[in-house]
Design an enzyme around this catalytic site. Structure first.
Site, PDB file in Angstrom:
ATOM      1  N   ARG A 148      -1.013  63.909  37.687  1.00 34.87           N
ATOM      2  CA  ARG A 148      -2.252  63.165  37.515  1.00 34.87           C
ATOM      3  C   ARG A 148      -2.098  62.296  36.269  1.00 34.87           C
ATOM      4  O   ARG A 148      -1.346  62.646  35.349  1.00 34.87           O
ATOM      5  CB  ARG A 148      -3.437  64.117  37.336  1.00 34.87           C
ATOM      6  N   LYS A 172      -5.870  70.711  35.382  1.00 31.94           N
ATOM      7  CA  LYS A 172      -7.302  70.946  35.316  1.00 31.94           C
ATOM      8  C   LYS A 172      -7.592  72.358  34.812  1.00 31.94           C
ATOM      9  O   LYS A 172      -6.872  73.300  35.130  1.00 31.94           O
ATOM     10  CB  LYS A 172      -7.930  70.754  36.701  1.00 31.94           C
ATOM     11  N   HIS A 243      -2.685  57.068  40.474  1.00 26.87           N
ATOM     12  CA  HIS A 243      -2.775  58.210  41.394  1.00 26.87           C
ATOM     13  C   HIS A 243      -2.008  57.962  42.686  1.00 26.87           C
ATOM     14  O   HIS A 243      -1.615  58.910  43.370  1.00 26.87           O
ATOM     15  CB  HIS A 243      -4.242  58.489  41.711  1.00 26.87           C
ATOM     16  N   ARG A 246       1.211  59.751  42.795  1.00 27.08           N
ATOM     17  CA  ARG A 246       1.075  61.191  43.086  1.00 27.08           C
ATOM     18  C   ARG A 246       1.007  61.419  44.592  1.00 27.08           C
ATOM     19  O   ARG A 246       1.678  62.315  45.121  1.00 27.08           O
ATOM     20  CB  ARG A 246      -0.187  61.718  42.391  1.00 27.08           C
ATOM     21  N   HIS A 269      -2.568  72.269  42.589  1.00 23.74           N
ATOM     22  CA  HIS A 269      -3.861  72.378  43.254  1.00 23.74           C
ATOM     23  C   HIS A 269      -4.538  73.686  42.874  1.00 23.74           C
ATOM     24  O   HIS A 269      -3.932  74.749  42.928  1.00 23.74           O
ATOM     25  CB  HIS A 269      -3.690  72.275  44.773  1.00 23.74           C
ATOM     26  N   TYR A 278       2.353  81.207  39.834  1.00 25.32           N
ATOM     27  CA  TYR A 278       3.604  80.488  39.659  1.00 25.32           C
ATOM     28  C   TYR A 278       4.727  81.425  39.226  1.00 25.32           C
ATOM     29  O   TYR A 278       5.879  81.252  39.627  1.00 25.32           O
ATOM     30  CB  TYR A 278       3.433  79.365  38.625  1.00 25.32           C
TER      31      TYR A 278
END
Length: 299
Positions: A148, A172, A243, A246, A269, A278
């Site tokens: 992003r 985020k 964007h 991306r 996401h 992860y």
């Protein structure tokens, strides 16, 4: 039910002998089936147990990745063909794809650049200037890592792990993830760093990777501005933004055969990507997905 490999072999023969498809078309159908198989494996489902809801979730993930309508329609076509075969050959009683809707090609989805368009855009950048080399490095990172714009502007020197082939990204909700970085992007960053050493860096910005001419973190508006400028110079008529790189990253990986779950992890996401999730993924596996399927890593 027969083994998965045996059914797949029969399906390939069905496409060749009964549908009279070309080898290239058969390969495309098998690639679509691989994408579904990867999703089913991640969800712990068998092909014969799939319901319409499962398939809709799979398609929703494709949209979430920014995959264009034409590509989604092609994938759905491949899935429908496979389940039609399973019903015809008596492996299943009912076809779960019967009510699966194919998107209208004109459906408004995020803009994606072709590899040729990306090359054209990159080619108009004046690399003899420090701004040009910085901008080239920025676009390579956006495209090679699927970041992003907010993630890119916050990148720091301490986030770079070039020896390992990763960068650390803060997404985020301040969630962090490691993203494989291509050799091309690393090379462009290192060229930019030659110019960066000569800049008057403002206090507090010493660890910021991409700087403006004022020696502070580059702004999102500035990146939006030069992306539009380069697109105009390259003759690209699409309306694009940072964007767009991306979305192109995700689309090109998917069309190259990369695993959907790996792409989602690299994009960060929120639904599936947390630091804890992860750590359960093999980092080398994610890196291998980039190396094998991203155009920037293909010779």
């Amino acid at each position: 039910m027969e083994t998965k490999d045996n059914i797949i072999k029969k399906y390939r023969n069905y496409l060749l002998l009964e549908k009279s498809l070309s080898p290239n078309s058969i390969d495309a159908y098998m690639t679509d089936l691989d994408k579904l198989s990867g999703f089913l494996g991640d969800e712990g489902l068998k092909a014969e147990d799939v319901k319409l809801d499962d398939l809709q979730q799979f398609i929703a993930q494709l949209y979430d990745l920014g995959i264009n309508a034409r590509s989604v329609a092609r994938i759905i076509s491949g899935i429908k063909s496979f389940y039609n075969f399973l019903v015809l050959d008596g492996y299943m009683q009912a076809d779960p794809t019967e009510l699966l809707e194919t998107p209208k090609i004109g459906l408004k989805l995020p803009t994606v650049l072709s590899l040729d368009e990306i090359e054209k855009l990159m080619s108009v950048i004046d690399l003899s200037t420090k701004e040009g080399q910085r901008n080239r490095a920025i676009l390579e990172v956006l495209y090679s890592c699927g970041l992003r714009i907010s993630e890119l502007t916050k990148l720091k020197f301490s986030d770079l792990f070039f020896d390992e082939g990763f960068i650390k990204v803060e997404g985020k909700g301040s969630k962090q993830r490691l993203v494989p970085v291509s050799h091309t992007a690393i090379n462009e960053i290192e060229k930019y760093l030659y110019y960066r050493r000569e800049m008057d860096i403002k206090k507090g910005s010493e660890d910021v990777l991409f700087l403006s001419n004022r020696g502070t973190a580059i702004s999102r508006i500035m990146v939006f501005h030069f992306v539009k400028q380069y697109a105009d110079q390259a003759g690209i008529k699409k309306t694009i933004s940072p964007h767009t790189f991306r979305h192109s990253f995700a689309t090109h990986l998917l069309e190259g055969g990369a695993n959907i779950r790996a792409i989602q992890l690299m994009l960060g996401h929120e639904k599936i990507t947390t630091t804890e999730i992860y750590t359960h993924m093999d980092r080398e596996y994610l890196r291998q997905e980039i190396i094998e399927h991203h155009p920037r890593n293909k010779k």
